[in-house]
Structures are given as structure tokens and as C-alpha cells.
Motif scaffolding. Structure first.
Motif, PDB file in Angstrom:
ATOM      1  N   HIS A  36       0.824  -1.209   0.000  1.00 27.03           N
ATOM      2  CA  HIS A  36       0.000   0.000   0.000  1.00 27.03           C
ATOM      3  C   HIS A  36       0.854   1.254   0.000  1.00 27.03           C
ATOM      4  N   GLY A  38       0.775   5.047   1.304  1.00 33.16           N
ATOM      5  CA  GLY A  38       0.059   5.947   2.196  1.00 33.16           C
ATOM      6  C   GLY A  38       0.552   7.370   2.077  1.00 33.16           C
ATOM      7  N   CYS A  44       4.698   6.541   7.116  1.00 35.19           N
ATOM      8  CA  CYS A  44       3.603   5.696   7.614  1.00 35.19           C
ATOM      9  C   CYS A  44       3.934   4.208   7.625  1.00 35.19           C
ATOM     10  N   ALA A  46       3.243   1.919   5.380  1.00 40.32           N
ATOM     11  CA  ALA A  46       2.305   1.056   4.654  1.00 40.32           C
ATOM     12  C   ALA A  46       2.946   0.378   3.450  1.00 40.32           C
ATOM     13  N   CYS A  47       3.985   0.981   2.899  1.00 37.88           N
ATOM     14  CA  CYS A  47       4.612   0.472   1.672  1.00 37.88           C
ATOM     15  C   CYS A  47       5.811  -0.436   1.953  1.00 37.88           C
ATOM     16  N   PHE A 101      -5.206  -1.346   6.085  1.00 38.23           N
ATOM     17  CA  PHE A 101      -4.327  -0.558   5.215  1.00 38.23           C
ATOM     18  C   PHE A 101      -2.866  -0.636   5.651  1.00 38.23           C
ATOM     19  N   CYS A 102      -2.614  -0.547   6.938  1.00 40.76           N
ATOM     20  CA  CYS A 102      -1.242  -0.581   7.441  1.00 40.76           C
ATOM     21  C   CYS A 102      -0.698  -1.994   7.593  1.00 40.76           C
ATOM     22  N   HIS A 131       5.448   2.522  12.102  1.00 43.11           N
ATOM     23  CA  HIS A 131       4.232   2.384  11.289  1.00 43.11           C
ATOM     24  C   HIS A 131       3.096   3.171  11.908  1.00 43.11           C
ATOM     25  N   CYS A 133      -0.866   3.383  12.344  1.00 46.80           N
ATOM     26  CA  CYS A 133      -2.144   2.678  12.260  1.00 46.80           C
ATOM     27  C   CYS A 133      -3.177   3.601  12.887  1.00 46.80           C
TER      28      CYS A 133
END
Length: 158
Positions: A36, A38, A44, A46-47, A101-102, A131, A133
Motif C-alpha cells: 500500500h 500511504g 507511515c 504502509a509500503c 491498510f497498514c 508504522h 495505524c
């Protein structure tokens, strides 16, 4: 530029623009949408994917930097039909996700920690601290870390 990269155990050859981000390459070129995107600033998490076993923010990494390297995404943790990993099972058990998502990025960071020679609870918590969330309040995620890393705290469980 022509790149050759191993993604989830499979060699991929592609022509990419020099400015293509790894996350965009994975999502748009290879169709691996579990990674993902973000914040697009590396904040964040997410990636997060694994590059040669290390957790890396794919939104800060160029695809051309991956030539000759190995990339592992969340899709490779439990391919279709395979059993969930120990970390994924603990996420389910402790309700450590809501919107999800996270989750892929956190799973990849914890997988990187779990694969270290002497994974510790504190190192795993540090990796999760990187991270964001917005749903869970981190309680379930912390319970996952406690379950997975407590018994091995600083020792190689394998």
C-alpha cells in the motif's frame, strides 16, 4: 532502463523509467497491490517490503535500485492456498487489524525482525513504532509482538 529483479521468488525483467518508485513498479507494473501507498514520504510504513531480507520503504526506493536484488511483498507470505504464517495467525488471533491498510507493511517489518538471527521483543516493537495505524490503537499489534517475540527475546528460536 532495463532491470532484472527477483520478486517473490520469480525473476522479472522490465523496462522502467529511472524515476519509477519501487511501490509503483510493484503495484502498477507487476499488479502486486498488497503493497500500500500511504504518505509517500516514508513515514507511515504502509509500503514496507523486504529487500534482500531487510524492511525497506518502497515509496522512498527507486525500482532501478532493485536490479539484481530480491524483493518480497506481502503476497509472498502466504500465497493462495498456503497456510498463514505464524505472524499472520497471531494478527488474526489478537484482532490486530481493522481496515487493513497498514497491515501489509507491519507484517513485512515483523517478518524481517523474525528472520534475524536473534530477534528480540524490543527490536520488534521498534520496527512497529515506525508504522502508523489509525484504527487499532496498537493494542492487538503489541499483543502479536508479545506472543511471537517474547519467548525468543534475543535468542534464535530456530
Amino acid at each position: 532502463m532495463r532491470i532484472t529483479v527477483e520478486v517473490n521468488g520469480r525473476t522479472r525483467e522490465s523496462d522502467v523509467e529511472p524515476r519509477t518508485l519501487l511501490c509503483d513498479y510493484l503495484r502498477h507494473e507487476l499488479g502486486l497491490t498488497g503493497t500500500h501507498v500511504g504518505c509517500e514520504h516514508g513515514v507511515c510504513g504502509a509500503c514496507t517490503v523486504l529487500v534482500d531480507g531487510e524492511a525497506v520503504r518502497s515509496c522512498l526506493t527507486l525500482a532501478v535500485q532493485m536490479s539484481g536484488r530480491s524483493v518480497r511483498t506481502v503476497e509472498d507470505l502466504a500465497p493462495e492456498g498456503a497456510e498463514l504464517t505464524e505472524i499472520q495467525q497471531a494478527f488474526r488471533k489478537h484482532h490486530a487489524l481493522q481496515c487493513g491498510f497498514c497491515t501489509p507493511g507491519i507484517l513485512m517489518s515483523l517478518t524481517a525482525e523474525r528472520n534475524r538471527p536473534a530477534p528480540s521483543r524490543e527490536d520488534a516493537l521498534d520496527s512497529v513504532r515506525g508504522h502508523i495505524c489509525r484504527c487499532t490503537g496498537y493494542r492487538g499489534i503489541k499483543r502479536v509482538v508479545e506472543e511471537i517475540f517474547a519467548e525468543s527475546d534475543g535468542e534464535n528460536p530456530r
